[in-house]
Design an enzyme around this catalytic site. Structure first.
Site, PDB file in Angstrom:
ATOM      1  NE  ARG A  70      24.741  20.970  35.368  1.00 13.32           N
ATOM      2  CZ  ARG A  70      25.660  20.684  36.183  1.00 13.32           C
ATOM      3  NH1 ARG A  70      26.889  19.198  35.569  1.00 13.32           N
ATOM      4  NH2 ARG A  70      27.164  21.420  36.679  1.00 13.32           N
TER       5      ARG A  70
ATOM      6  CE  LYS B 286      41.941  18.379  46.160  1.00 14.07           C
ATOM      7  NZ  LYS B 286      42.250  18.339  45.026  1.00 14.07           N
TER       8      LYS B 286
ATOM      9  N   GLY C 237      27.368  22.048  42.123  1.00 17.68           N
ATOM     10  CA  GLY C 237      28.244  20.795  42.363  1.00 17.68           C
ATOM     11  C   GLY C 237      28.470  20.257  43.920  1.00 17.68           C
TER      12      GLY C 237
ATOM     13  N   GLY D   3      31.711  25.152  39.482  1.00 15.08           N
ATOM     14  CA  GLY D   3      33.483  25.193  38.884  1.00 15.08           C
ATOM     15  C   GLY D   3      32.887  27.053  38.300  1.00 15.08           C
TER      16      GLY D   3
HETATM   17  P1  AMP Z   1      33.835  20.143  47.552  1.00 15.29           P
HETATM   18  O1  AMP Z   1      34.178  19.269  45.559  1.00 15.29           O
HETATM   19  O2  AMP Z   1      35.252  20.459  47.669  1.00 15.29           O
HETATM   20  O3  AMP Z   1      32.531  20.909  47.959  1.00 15.29           O
HETATM   21  O4  AMP Z   1      34.178  18.789  48.121  1.00 15.29           O
HETATM   22  C1  AMP Z   1      33.019  18.157  48.187  1.00 15.29           C
HETATM   23  C2  AMP Z   1      33.696  17.117  48.497  1.00 15.29           C
HETATM   24  O5  AMP Z   1      33.768  16.759  49.661  1.00 15.29           O
HETATM   25  C3  AMP Z   1      32.058  15.532  49.463  1.00 15.29           C
HETATM   26  O6  AMP Z   1      32.274  14.924  48.643  1.00 15.29           O
HETATM   27  C4  AMP Z   1      32.479  15.227  50.858  1.00 15.29           C
HETATM   28  O7  AMP Z   1      32.009  14.008  51.091  1.00 15.29           O
HETATM   29  C5  AMP Z   1      33.247  16.478  50.925  1.00 15.29           C
HETATM   30  N1  AMP Z   1      34.282  16.763  52.224  1.00 15.29           N
HETATM   31  C6  AMP Z   1      33.491  16.893  53.238  1.00 15.29           C
HETATM   32  N2  AMP Z   1      33.659  16.997  54.858  1.00 15.29           N
HETATM   33  C7  AMP Z   1      34.763  16.316  54.837  1.00 15.29           C
HETATM   34  C8  AMP Z   1      35.563  15.235  55.966  1.00 15.29           C
HETATM   35  N3  AMP Z   1      35.558  16.104  56.527  1.00 15.29           N
HETATM   36  N4  AMP Z   1      36.361  14.604  54.896  1.00 15.29           N
HETATM   37  C9  AMP Z   1      36.398  13.663  53.851  1.00 15.29           C
HETATM   38  N5  AMP Z   1      35.673  14.934  52.954  1.00 15.29           N
HETATM   39  C10 AMP Z   1      34.784  15.263  53.202  1.00 15.29           C
END
Ligand code: AMP
Length: 396
Positions: A37, A200, A353, A376
């Site tokens: 950054r 999520k 992110g 975000g």
């Molecule tokens: P996001 O911020 O929604 O992009 O999520 C990223 C996070 O999702 C990372 O810290 C990953 O470790 C987690 N992640 C990815 N796949 C899985 C999974 N199968 N089970 C749990 N966490 C996950």
């Protein structure tokens, strides 16, 4: 396309230019562990310095609730000075702008640089209250917003301040982010493939819906995939599952089918009994996850299928890792896709992110066309939302 005034359109010589940067860097024991950054801000700052501006930089860092030495921008000022090859005068002040700061700013000469303390030391920042916005405006003739990563938040330093400064513009980083993300979605060279992963469904439901109107193929992996499996009637063991999103997942699958868009889900999954770095693991077919097991990565067959699907693409947007990439045992899916993207003759855009962290950590960062600095913000932009920090800057 957006038509915002940029730093190419303004005359900054001898003027006090307040630049909102995104210096929200990860710090461990006062040490910067990832300075992307900081380097991303350099083109804008170098241009303004060369043009003879008197620069005052501001940013938030972390989530302090008031003045907190652990969230001081001092290490950033020091490191930035090393990159620029000049002193960045750090105005270490708990109220961010005080009479002493004003005095030091008044003494700045053309091409000199000062940096304010963390904007979140002021409680008004997150509430976009005029008192702090006016303080910020009082030290500037021109306001430049180059903090794409904070553009989705209406704070004093991103929005409020613009009410009280006559001249506003976006910096090069902001412009680049808007151009890449905007162009990819509005005028993609086809085939256009989106890869969505991460934890999520709820975080990404809007962006999936928007992208379904634009892409030729949609790939879903990561923790999100298990809610889709549940929607297909598969057991998911103890994998991440958002029960209240199962209907949304069904609707997404139906929409893809109706539009004739290929929606690829993992056909196999790496499972373990516990969420741990060294957890014993095995690969099973996605419709065969036993009770007591959780899916932590896409399997080998899926890696091949997803890789093949991506190889034909001319534009790829990727947001969210394919598995728990922080644990090397469960990083193989994310690594495989990063490798394919790195070798692809296509426009490759990585959402900010965790996807950006994954690609950089795996060593493929400089082989992507564009890595967004805003997690975000890039999601909200891809969802089609207007970013308040961009709206607040005047048009040309
Ligand atoms: P996001 O911020 O929604 O992009 O999520 C990223 C996070 O999702 C990372 O810290 C990953 O470790 C987690 N992640 C990815 N796949 C899985 C999974 N199968 N089970 C749990 N966490 C996950």
């Amino acid at each position: 396309m957006l038509n915002k005034k940029s730093i190419n359109d303004i005359n900054v010589k001898g003027k006090r230019v307040l630049v909102r940067c995104d210096f929200n860097v990860p710090l461990i024991d006062g040490k910067i562990t990832d300075e992307n950054r900081i380097t991303a801000a350099l083109p804008t700052l170098k241009k303004l310095i060369a043009d003879g501006a008197r620069l005052i930089l501001c940013s938030h860092l972390g989530k302090p609730k008031g003045p907190d030495p652990a969230a001081s921008l001092a290490p950033v000022a020091k490191r930035l000075g090393e990159h620029l090859g000049l002193e960045v005068k750090f105005l270490d002040c708990d109220t961010v702008v005080c009479d002493d700061c004003r005095e030091k700013i008044a003494q700045l000469k053309d091409g000199e640089v000062a940096m304010l303390q963390n904007t979140r030391f002021r409680a008004e920042e997150g509430k976009n209250e005029d008192s702090f916005s006016k303080d910020l405006a009082s030290i500037a003739d021109i306001y430049v917003n180059d903090a794409f990563g904070s553009a989705h938040r209406a704070h004093c330093s991103t929005v409020g301040v613009t009410k009280f400064v006559a001249e506003t513009a976006v910096g090069y980083l902001m412009q680049k982010e808007l151009d890449f993300l905007g162009n990819a979605v509005e005028n993609p060279v086809r085939p256009f493939v989106a890869i969505l992963g991460g934890a999520k469904v709820s975080d990404k439901i809007l962006v999936i819906n928007k992208l379904l109107d634009k892409v030729d193929k949609l790939i879903v992996g990561g923790g999100m995939a298990y809610t889709f499996f549940a929607a297909k009637g598969y057991g998911v063991g103890t994998s991440l599952l958002e029960k209240d999103r199962i209907e949304d997942a069904k609707a997404i699958m139906a929409k893809a089918q109706e539009k004739g868009i290929e929606l690829l889900l993992p056909v196999d999954t790496v499972v373990a009994k516990e969420f741990a770095k060294d957890a014993e693991h095995k690969t099973v077919s996605s419709d065969n996850i036993e009770d007591g097991y959780m899916g932590l990565d896409i399997g080998e067959k899926t890696r091949e299928i997803f890789s093949e699907a991506i190889k034909q693409a001319k534009t790829v947007i990727w947001n969210g890792p394919m598995g728990v990439f922080e644990f090397p045992s469960f990083a193989k899916g994310t690594l495989a896709l990063a490798k394919v993207l790195a070798e692809l003759d296509a426009t490759t855009i990585i959402g900010g992110g965790d996807s950006a962290a994954a690609v950089n950590q795996l060593g493929y960062g400089d082989q992507m066309t564009h890595i967004s600095t805003g997690g975000g913000a890039s999601l909200e932009f891809l969802e089609g939302k207007e970013l308040p920090g961009v709206v607040a800057v005047k048009d040309k």
